[in-house]
Design an enzyme around this catalytic site. Structure first.
Site, PDB file in Angstrom:
ATOM      1  N   GLY A 248       0.784  -1.231   0.000  1.00  0.00           N
ATOM      2  CA  GLY A 248       0.000   0.000   0.000  1.00  0.00           C
ATOM      3  C   GLY A 248       0.815   1.279   0.000  1.00  0.00           C
ATOM      4  N   GLU A 290       4.687  -6.121   1.281  1.00  0.00           N
ATOM      5  CA  GLU A 290       4.103  -6.545   0.009  1.00  0.00           C
ATOM      6  C   GLU A 290       3.796  -5.370  -0.916  1.00  0.00           C
ATOM      7  OE1 GLU A 290       0.567  -8.318   1.845  1.00  0.00           O
ATOM      8  OE2 GLU A 290       1.512 -10.265   1.606  1.00  0.00           O
ATOM      9  N   PRO A 291       4.824  -4.672  -1.391  1.00  0.00           N
ATOM     10  CA  PRO A 291       4.550  -3.555  -2.296  1.00  0.00           C
ATOM     11  C   PRO A 291       4.129  -4.031  -3.686  1.00  0.00           C
ATOM     12  CG  PRO A 291       6.919  -3.899  -2.078  1.00  0.00           C
ATOM     13  CD  PRO A 291       6.260  -4.862  -1.134  1.00  0.00           C
ATOM     14  N   GLY A 292       3.096  -3.438  -4.227  1.00  0.00           N
ATOM     15  CA  GLY A 292       2.674  -3.742  -5.598  1.00  0.00           C
ATOM     16  C   GLY A 292       2.842  -2.486  -6.432  1.00  0.00           C
ATOM     17  N   ARG A 330      -8.926   2.800 -14.012  1.00  0.00           N
ATOM     18  CA  ARG A 330      -8.849   3.463 -12.705  1.00  0.00           C
ATOM     19  C   ARG A 330      -9.573   4.810 -12.644  1.00  0.00           C
ATOM     20  NH1 ARG A 330      -4.585   4.965 -10.692  1.00  0.00           N
ATOM     21  NH2 ARG A 330      -5.067   4.530  -8.521  1.00  0.00           N
ATOM     22  N   TYR A 334     -12.305   4.726  -9.797  1.00  0.00           N
ATOM     23  CA  TYR A 334     -12.193   5.530  -8.588  1.00  0.00           C
ATOM     24  C   TYR A 334     -11.542   6.907  -8.807  1.00  0.00           C
ATOM     25  CZ  TYR A 334      -8.821   1.558  -8.209  1.00  0.00           C
ATOM     26  OH  TYR A 334      -7.956   0.533  -8.448  1.00  0.00           O
ATOM     27  N   CYS A 361     -18.064   3.116 -25.323  1.00  0.00           N
ATOM     28  CA  CYS A 361     -19.419   3.639 -25.285  1.00  0.00           C
ATOM     29  C   CYS A 361     -19.907   3.790 -23.854  1.00  0.00           C
ATOM     30  CB  CYS A 361     -20.345   2.718 -26.058  1.00  0.00           C
ATOM     31  SG  CYS A 361     -20.164   2.974 -27.796  1.00  0.00           S
ATOM     32  N   TYR A 390      -2.032  -1.784 -11.918  1.00  0.00           N
ATOM     33  CA  TYR A 390      -3.479  -1.887 -12.079  1.00  0.00           C
ATOM     34  C   TYR A 390      -3.963  -1.271 -13.395  1.00  0.00           C
ATOM     35  CZ  TYR A 390      -2.641  -2.923  -7.205  1.00  0.00           C
ATOM     36  OH  TYR A 390      -2.140  -3.467  -6.061  1.00  0.00           O
TER      37      TYR A 390
END
Ligand SMILES: *Cc1c(COP(=O)(O)O)cnc(C)c1O
Length: 439
Positions: A248, A290-292, A330, A334, A361, A390
């Site tokens: 995160g 756990e870095p993504g 994305r 959000y 569309c 992502y």
């Protein structure tokens, strides 16, 4: 304009990444095109690992592969000495196909199926992060059938939720993930795991959110976990070998974002863990993170071709590109914000403010609102920064738009690592009707 990693403007006024001209890449591989700055991925991975090394703390830095899972990326994670998080059979399959060392694969998820657990057990992966009581019994069953044991962490919800600059303590743990730390579930899960002959409980795990810019949330979560570890030491004589504090860590998408360097998060976490371990008189557990996003996010840039323009007089200029929510969902999902430039005229003076529309569309298929740009036309290419996490991972075929290709660039060389989907690919799984319905 903010340039990440090896990105720069070359003598042709083109955006160059990894020593490669992105305009040439777009000509060679077509658009939209995801371009990854491999040197920057390596730098991000190293900054996490080196901090642990410098402070002499046993650790695993697990790349959360859901951010961008492809065979080449998993291989790169391996080259950089990372461990790997997977959250599905598909991500696990990708890791195995990539030849990733199975003992450094960790399996997450709140609803792993029997088949997925069986695949993990048969492949002897390093650890399963058990999320709930259903999984605890299912995994034990799978181990019994395979006549083997499995190392596990228990995912707990520490009642801390972090997002960007805020963290909130949620008190009661209303989350679909993990065993509640405050409501007795975690205690019961620990007891159950310790009693199992088939499960080896390494420790506990928490993941408190995403795109986090402060260390506070991690420290509060660690504090709450140690509160429980004290109980478990007294009640069960249990001392964890591993404490996993999740991922995160935030990145810079736009100038509003002010992430800390990796070292700051890691130093703060280590400081807190040391303090609590001392208080409890237990050995400092191995720390896993756990870095993504923070491994791959700012290393990715998407190159699009500019197409149509629509002016709503006195209100807005829309400029449409040849992708959109199919390659980057994305903003629609959000309200994520991005910066962008014209890849072929990076330093031309800004002449107007436009909004970048996707080609799907959906009125909601907008990539960027109010972007200052030179006057763009259909010969131009748009480079959107920071699309490495992502983006491809969430790409989809809405409107039957083929997913873009992915190119890695490093030291002046480009390497295609995912092919562009073809129209044939799009219909490959379709099965025509057996008989004519209408004559
Ligand atoms: C998504 C996730 C991560 C990675 O989050 P980033 O924001 O990409 O760093 C790590 N651990 C778990 C359990 C996750 O679900």
């Amino acid at each position: 304009m903010f340039l990440h990693g090896t990105s720069k403007v070359n003598e042709k006024n083109h955006l160059e990444i990894g020593g490669v001209d992105t305009v040439e890449l777009a000509k060679q591989y077509g658009t939209p095109l995801y371009v990854y700055d491999v040197a920057l991925i390596r730098e991000r991975a190293r900054s996490f690992r080196e901090t642990f090394k410098r402070l002499n703390i046993a650790a695993q830095v697990a790349y959360a592969s859901k951010a961008f899972s492809t065979i080449a990326m998993v291989q790169l994670a391996h080259e950089e000495g990372l461990s790997l998080d997977v959250v599905s059979g598909g991500e696990l399959f990708t890791a195995i196909q990539a030849g990733f060392p199975v003992e450094r694969i960790h399996f997450h998820g709140n609803n792993k199926s029997y088949e997925e657990l069986d695949m993990a057990v048969k492949n002897n992966i390093g650890c399963i992060v058990v999320d709930n009581f259903y999984e605890l019994s299912l995994l034990e069953q799978v181990c019994i059938e395979n006549k083997t044991t499995m190392k596990i962490l228990l995912r707990v919800t520490p009642g801390v939720e972090a997002h960007t600059h805020d963290y909130i303590t949620t008190g009661q743990d209303d989350s679909k993930f993990g065993f509640g730390l405050e409501n007795g579930q975690a205690d019961q899960a620990v007891e159950q795991a310790l009693h199992s002959e088939y499960l080896e409980l390494l420790g506990i795990h928490s993941h408190i959110g995403s795109q986090i810019f402060e260390t506070t949330g991690f420290l509060v979560a660690a504090g709450k976990m140690f509160g429980k570890l004290k109980d478990w030491k007294d009640r069960f004589g249990f001392a964890p070998k591993v404490l996993n504090l999740g991922g995160g860590f935030g990145i810079r998408y736009t100038e509003e974002d002010k992430p800390l360097p990796a070292s700051k998060y890691v130093e703060a976490i280590i400081g807190e863990v040391k303090k609590h371990a001392d208080d409890l008189s237990i050995d400092i557990p191995e720390i896993w993170i756990e870095p993504g996003r923070s491994i791959v996010g700012d290393a990715g840039t998407t190159i699009y071709s500019v197409g149509s323009r629509k002016e709503v007089p006195n209100i807005r200029q829309y400029i449409a590109i040849d992708g959109g929510m199919t390659d980057n969902i994305r903003p629609a999902l959000y309200q994520a914000k991005y910066e962008a430039v014209l890849a072929n005229r990076v330093e031309d003076p800004v002449e107007e403010t436009v909004s970048i529309a996707g080609k799907c569309c959906e009125s909601g298929d907008m990539l960027i609102w109010d972007l200052p740009l030179p006057k763009a036309n259909s010969d131009d290419m748009l480079a959107v920064f920071c699309t490495g996490a992502y983006g491809y991972a969430m790409a989809n075929n809405y409107n039957r738009i083929p997913r873009p290709a992915v190119v890695f660039v490093e030291n002046g060389e480009a390497q295609l690592v995912v092919q562009r989907e073809s129209y044939e690919d799009l219909v490959r799984l379709d099965i025509p009707l057996k008989s004519k319905i209408v004559d």
